[in-house]
Design a protein around this motif. Structure first.
Motif, PDB file in Angstrom:
ATOM      1  N   LEU A   1     -13.103  34.838  43.288  1.00  0.00           N
ATOM      2  CA  LEU A   1     -11.663  34.672  43.503  1.00  0.00           C
ATOM      3  C   LEU A   1     -11.030  33.594  42.623  1.00  0.00           C
ATOM      4  CD1 LEU A   1     -11.372  35.041  47.395  1.00  0.00           C
ATOM      5  CD2 LEU A   1     -10.513  36.629  45.663  1.00  0.00           C
ATOM      6  N   ALA A   2     -11.784  32.579  42.255  1.00  0.00           N
ATOM      7  CA  ALA A   2     -11.202  31.476  41.484  1.00  0.00           C
ATOM      8  C   ALA A   2     -11.296  31.687  39.976  1.00  0.00           C
ATOM      9  CB  ALA A   2     -11.883  30.165  41.859  1.00  0.00           C
ATOM     10  N   ILE A   3     -11.959  32.763  39.519  1.00  0.00           N
ATOM     11  CA  ILE A   3     -12.205  32.904  38.084  1.00  0.00           C
ATOM     12  C   ILE A   3     -10.908  33.126  37.310  1.00  0.00           C
ATOM     13  CG2 ILE A   3     -13.337  34.286  36.315  1.00  0.00           C
ATOM     14  CD1 ILE A   3     -15.571  34.854  38.307  1.00  0.00           C
ATOM     15  N   SER A   4     -10.148  34.155  37.661  1.00  0.00           N
ATOM     16  CA  SER A   4      -8.933  34.472  36.903  1.00  0.00           C
ATOM     17  C   SER A   4      -7.928  33.327  36.883  1.00  0.00           C
ATOM     18  CB  SER A   4      -8.271  35.734  37.465  1.00  0.00           C
ATOM     19  OG  SER A   4      -8.779  36.880  36.833  1.00  0.00           O
ATOM     20  N   PRO A   5      -7.575  32.726  38.020  1.00  0.00           N
ATOM     21  CA  PRO A   5      -6.620  31.620  37.957  1.00  0.00           C
ATOM     22  C   PRO A   5      -7.068  30.491  37.039  1.00  0.00           C
ATOM     23  CG  PRO A   5      -6.849  32.378  40.215  1.00  0.00           C
ATOM     24  CD  PRO A   5      -7.904  33.098  39.421  1.00  0.00           C
TER      25      PRO A   5
ATOM     26  N   LEU B   1     -17.803  26.072  28.806  1.00  0.00           N
ATOM     27  CA  LEU B   1     -19.229  26.182  28.493  1.00  0.00           C
ATOM     28  C   LEU B   1     -20.037  26.264  29.786  1.00  0.00           C
ATOM     29  CD1 LEU B   1     -21.555  25.918  26.319  1.00  0.00           C
ATOM     30  CD2 LEU B   1     -21.494  23.472  26.816  1.00  0.00           C
ATOM     31  N   ALA B   2     -19.721  25.370  30.728  1.00  0.00           N
ATOM     32  CA  ALA B   2     -20.433  25.383  32.010  1.00  0.00           C
ATOM     33  C   ALA B   2     -20.124  26.646  32.804  1.00  0.00           C
ATOM     34  CB  ALA B   2     -20.070  24.147  32.824  1.00  0.00           C
ATOM     35  N   MET B   3     -18.865  27.080  32.781  1.00  0.00           N
ATOM     36  CA  MET B   3     -18.515  28.317  33.481  1.00  0.00           C
ATOM     37  C   MET B   3     -19.198  29.518  32.843  1.00  0.00           C
ATOM     38  SD  MET B   3     -14.488  27.882  34.515  1.00  0.00           S
ATOM     39  CE  MET B   3     -14.501  29.434  35.438  1.00  0.00           C
ATOM     40  N   GLY B   4     -19.293  29.524  31.509  1.00  0.00           N
ATOM     41  CA  GLY B   4     -19.994  30.612  30.824  1.00  0.00           C
ATOM     42  C   GLY B   4     -21.454  30.691  31.235  1.00  0.00           C
ATOM     43  N   ALA B   5     -22.068  29.524  31.458  1.00  0.00           N
ATOM     44  CA  ALA B   5     -23.458  29.515  31.921  1.00  0.00           C
ATOM     45  C   ALA B   5     -23.579  30.168  33.296  1.00  0.00           C
ATOM     46  CB  ALA B   5     -23.996  28.087  31.965  1.00  0.00           C
ATOM     47  N   VAL B   6     -22.550  29.978  34.123  1.00  0.00           N
ATOM     48  CA  VAL B   6     -22.535  30.660  35.420  1.00  0.00           C
ATOM     49  C   VAL B   6     -22.465  32.174  35.210  1.00  0.00           C
ATOM     50  CG1 VAL B   6     -21.274  31.000  37.579  1.00  0.00           C
ATOM     51  CG2 VAL B   6     -21.428  28.709  36.582  1.00  0.00           C
ATOM     52  N   PHE B   7     -21.548  32.620  34.351  1.00  0.00           N
ATOM     53  CA  PHE B   7     -21.393  34.063  34.120  1.00  0.00           C
ATOM     54  C   PHE B   7     -22.673  34.680  33.569  1.00  0.00           C
ATOM     55  CE2 PHE B   7     -16.734  32.873  33.071  1.00  0.00           C
ATOM     56  CZ  PHE B   7     -16.450  32.751  34.424  1.00  0.00           C
ATOM     57  N   GLY B   8     -23.259  34.035  32.540  1.00  0.00           N
ATOM     58  CA  GLY B   8     -24.463  34.579  31.919  1.00  0.00           C
ATOM     59  C   GLY B   8     -25.639  34.632  32.867  1.00  0.00           C
ATOM     60  N   SER B   9     -25.789  33.593  33.681  1.00  0.00           N
ATOM     61  CA  SER B   9     -26.920  33.568  34.609  1.00  0.00           C
ATOM     62  C   SER B   9     -26.719  34.547  35.762  1.00  0.00           C
ATOM     63  CB  SER B   9     -27.133  32.148  35.147  1.00  0.00           C
ATOM     64  OG  SER B   9     -25.975  31.670  35.801  1.00  0.00           O
ATOM     65  N   VAL B  10     -25.500  34.626  36.292  1.00  0.00           N
ATOM     66  CA  VAL B  10     -25.238  35.554  37.402  1.00  0.00           C
ATOM     67  C   VAL B  10     -25.469  36.995  36.944  1.00  0.00           C
ATOM     68  CG1 VAL B  10     -23.414  36.523  38.857  1.00  0.00           C
ATOM     69  CG2 VAL B  10     -23.703  34.047  38.712  1.00  0.00           C
ATOM     70  N   ASP B  11     -25.044  37.335  35.719  1.00  0.00           N
ATOM     71  CA  ASP B  11     -25.261  38.688  35.207  1.00  0.00           C
ATOM     72  C   ASP B  11     -26.738  39.067  35.261  1.00  0.00           C
ATOM     73  OD1 ASP B  11     -22.615  39.137  34.749  1.00  0.00           O
ATOM     74  OD2 ASP B  11     -22.741  39.154  32.570  1.00  0.00           O
TER      75      ASP B  11
ATOM     76  N   ARG C   1      -8.060  22.303  40.403  1.00  0.00           N
ATOM     77  CA  ARG C   1      -8.279  22.903  41.717  1.00  0.00           C
ATOM     78  C   ARG C   1      -8.993  24.242  41.608  1.00  0.00           C
ATOM     79  NH1 ARG C   1      -2.684  21.371  45.046  1.00  0.00           N
ATOM     80  NH2 ARG C   1      -2.787  19.138  44.588  1.00  0.00           N
ATOM     81  N   GLY C   2      -8.697  24.971  40.537  1.00  0.00           N
ATOM     82  CA  GLY C   2      -9.350  26.259  40.346  1.00  0.00           C
ATOM     83  C   GLY C   2     -10.856  26.127  40.174  1.00  0.00           C
ATOM     84  N   ILE C   3     -11.293  25.173  39.343  1.00  0.00           N
ATOM     85  CA  ILE C   3     -12.738  25.033  39.127  1.00  0.00           C
ATOM     86  C   ILE C   3     -13.428  24.491  40.386  1.00  0.00           C
ATOM     87  CG2 ILE C   3     -12.669  24.847  36.617  1.00  0.00           C
ATOM     88  CD1 ILE C   3     -12.740  21.848  36.855  1.00  0.00           C
TER      89      ILE C   3
ATOM     90  N   ALA D   1     -16.838  28.718  23.686  1.00  0.00           N
ATOM     91  CA  ALA D   1     -17.453  27.928  24.756  1.00  0.00           C
ATOM     92  C   ALA D   1     -18.106  28.830  25.797  1.00  0.00           C
ATOM     93  CB  ALA D   1     -16.407  27.033  25.409  1.00  0.00           C
ATOM     94  N   VAL D   2     -17.370  29.865  26.207  1.00  0.00           N
ATOM     95  CA  VAL D   2     -17.941  30.804  27.178  1.00  0.00           C
ATOM     96  C   VAL D   2     -19.166  31.495  26.584  1.00  0.00           C
ATOM     97  CG1 VAL D   2     -17.528  32.928  28.469  1.00  0.00           C
ATOM     98  CG2 VAL D   2     -15.770  31.166  28.404  1.00  0.00           C
ATOM     99  N   GLY D   3     -19.095  31.856  25.288  1.00  0.00           N
ATOM    100  CA  GLY D   3     -20.228  32.517  24.644  1.00  0.00           C
ATOM    101  C   GLY D   3     -21.477  31.658  24.630  1.00  0.00           C
ATOM    102  N   PHE D   4     -21.327  30.379  24.260  1.00  0.00           N
ATOM    103  CA  PHE D   4     -22.470  29.472  24.304  1.00  0.00           C
ATOM    104  C   PHE D   4     -22.992  29.341  25.730  1.00  0.00           C
ATOM    105  CE2 PHE D   4     -21.322  27.485  20.120  1.00  0.00           C
ATOM    106  CZ  PHE D   4     -22.560  27.664  19.533  1.00  0.00           C
ATOM    107  N   GLY D   5     -22.081  29.236  26.675  1.00  0.00           N
ATOM    108  CA  GLY D   5     -22.502  29.128  28.065  1.00  0.00           C
ATOM    109  C   GLY D   5     -23.249  30.352  28.546  1.00  0.00           C
ATOM    110  N   VAL D   6     -22.733  31.531  28.179  1.00  0.00           N
ATOM    111  CA  VAL D   6     -23.411  32.775  28.548  1.00  0.00           C
ATOM    112  C   VAL D   6     -24.810  32.811  27.954  1.00  0.00           C
ATOM    113  CG1 VAL D   6     -23.408  35.275  28.173  1.00  0.00           C
ATOM    114  CG2 VAL D   6     -21.321  34.129  28.924  1.00  0.00           C
ATOM    115  N   ALA D   7     -24.941  32.363  26.704  1.00  0.00           N
ATOM    116  CA  ALA D   7     -26.260  32.347  26.054  1.00  0.00           C
ATOM    117  C   ALA D   7     -27.223  31.424  26.796  1.00  0.00           C
ATOM    118  CB  ALA D   7     -26.110  31.898  24.603  1.00  0.00           C
ATOM    119  N   ILE D   8     -26.759  30.223  27.106  1.00  0.00           N
ATOM    120  CA  ILE D   8     -27.605  29.280  27.837  1.00  0.00           C
ATOM    121  C   ILE D   8     -27.955  29.839  29.211  1.00  0.00           C
ATOM    122  CG2 ILE D   8     -27.651  26.994  28.923  1.00  0.00           C
ATOM    123  CD1 ILE D   8     -25.762  26.078  26.620  1.00  0.00           C
TER     124      ILE D   8
END
Length: 404
Positions: free
Chosen positions: A311-315, A222-232, A281-283, A343-350
């Motif tokens: 770089l850390a997203i895929s792992p 959810l938190a990572m999705g918020a990063v993706f949605g906001s960065v976009d 470690r990835g996050i 979770a990613v979807g909710f994060g992207v929305a937020i």
């Protein structure tokens, strides 16, 4: 790095569902930015564009576990075919409402249907790999391959939809997303030979989200999705502020490009360190990688910074899906994987909603601080709850594996 991936396609039918799944989920990198570009161009407001994009993401997030449960109960083809046709029709309605200047409520209603009928095709593809490979060592490589495929989509998709929208027609990017999702999903559904069998549900089986480890992973994503949605959204505004809005797709492609390269490397290695330690470690690396974007005001430098930030997203995502596969019973696997998408979807929305407001109020460069804070939140949740991510196989591995 390529060697381990060659053996994946020896099983009959694998190439077909991989190609169809790739085409069918191309719009996951195109839909949000296409809507933002279209609505912001017509209204002049990133807040409005972010709100409509967030509506699609929320509706998708709510519906994904439900469609996942239906797939587990009735099979992929019987669920995917009607949903993708409804999704395509709703996207046409959204574009028509925009073109005809319909009331704002009509845009939001159609956005709800667009998101609600969208399918988590990536989860369906991974479920097929899990069915074919079981828990062999190849499953790690297969999940890595799919994550790399996702990142190829996120490299090409934003640049493609941005170019079509800004240089050809405002609606061209969304039209391409429509064609891709319908054609790819229908082709995927027709390939019945690799479809996982419907497994009888246990009488007392609940939702995978009640499993503590799955709930924790969902909070992190959810938190990572918020990063993706906001960065976009912020990156589109950042490029426009520097007089190069068409470059926003290339900037987002650079973000995904870093993830694609790391995913190829990660999947080619045989890891002895446990899944839990790899995930935490990835996050942590993900949060550290986002730090430079707070300080950059040049587009070329930002492209480089976004590459390293990705770089850390895929792992992290690969390991998250692997943990889900270990934590969730087989008859609930599709629904379990769909909770990652939810979770990613909710994060992207937020993230899209908050970024739109912050960008309008404080400017794009300052709004990146929100993305960084969300990444720190993901680290705090992941590290704090990491004991919940121990899997049955993890105990021995953590006791014997080197800290590498």
């Amino acid at each position: 790095m390529v060697g381990p991936y060659r053996d994946l396609f020896s099983a009959p039918g694998t190439r077909g569902f991989v190609i169809a799944g790739f085409v069918g989920r191309m719009p996951m990198s195109m839909l949000g930015i296409g809507i933002v570009l279209l609505i912001s161009a017509l209204t002049g407001s990133y807040a409005t564009a972010g709100a409509i994009s967030a509506t699609v993401a929320i509706a998708y997030a709510v519906a994904a576990p439900l469609s996942g449960r239906l797939v587990d109960r009735f099979g992929q083809a019987r669920v995917l075919m009607p949903l993708v046709l409804l999704h395509g029709a709703a996207l046409i309605v959204l574009m028509l409402c925009t073109a005809l200047g319909a009331p704002m409520w009509a845009l939001f209603v159609s956005a709800v249907v667009v998101g609600g009928a969208a399918t988590s095709l990536g989860s369906m593809v991974r479920a097929r790999w899990s069915h074919i490979l079981g828990r062999s060592a190849k499953l790690h490589t297969a999940f890595s391959f799919e994550s790399v495929a996702d990142e190829v989509i996120f490299v090409a998709g934003p640049a493609l939809v941005t170019g079509l929208t800004t240089l050809v027609n405002l609606y061209a990017g969304l039209i391409l997303a429509l064609v891709s999702t319908v054609v790819g999903t229908v082709a995927f559904s027709l390939q019945r030979g690799t479809e996982p069998p419907v497994r009888p549900a246990h009488a007392q089986s609940g939702s995978p989200i009640t499993i503590p480890g799955v709930a924790l992973l969902s909070c992190v994503f959810l938190a990572m999705g918020a990063v993706f949605g906001s960065v976009d959204l912020i990156t589109v505004a950042f490029a426009e502020d520097h007089g190069a809005k068409a470059a926003s797709g290339l900037l987002l492609g650079s973000f995904a490009g870093g993830s694609m390269v790391s995913g190829l490397w990660y999947g080619s290695r045989h890891w002895r360190i446990s899944l839990r330690r790899r995930f935490t470690r990835g996050i942590a690396v993900f949060a550290v990688g986002l730090t430079p974007i707070l300080l950059i005001g040049d587009i070329k430098v930002m492209a480089i910074a976004l590459f390293f930030a990705g770089l850390a997203i895929s792992p992290t995502i690969i390991t998250g899906y692997a943990l889900i596969e270990r934590l969730v019973p087989g008859h609930l696997l599709t629904e379990g994987m769909s909770w990652v998408s939810t979770a990613v979807g909710f994060g992207v929305a937020i993230g899209a909603w908050a970024a739109g407001r912050l960008t309008d109020a404080f400017g794009a460069s300052n709004a990146y601080a929100f993305s960084f804070v969300c990444a720190l939140l993901a680290v705090a949740i992941g590290l704090g709850g990491s004991p919940l991510l121990r899997t049955p196989e993890a105990g021995h591995a953590e006791a014997t594996s080197p800290a590498t």
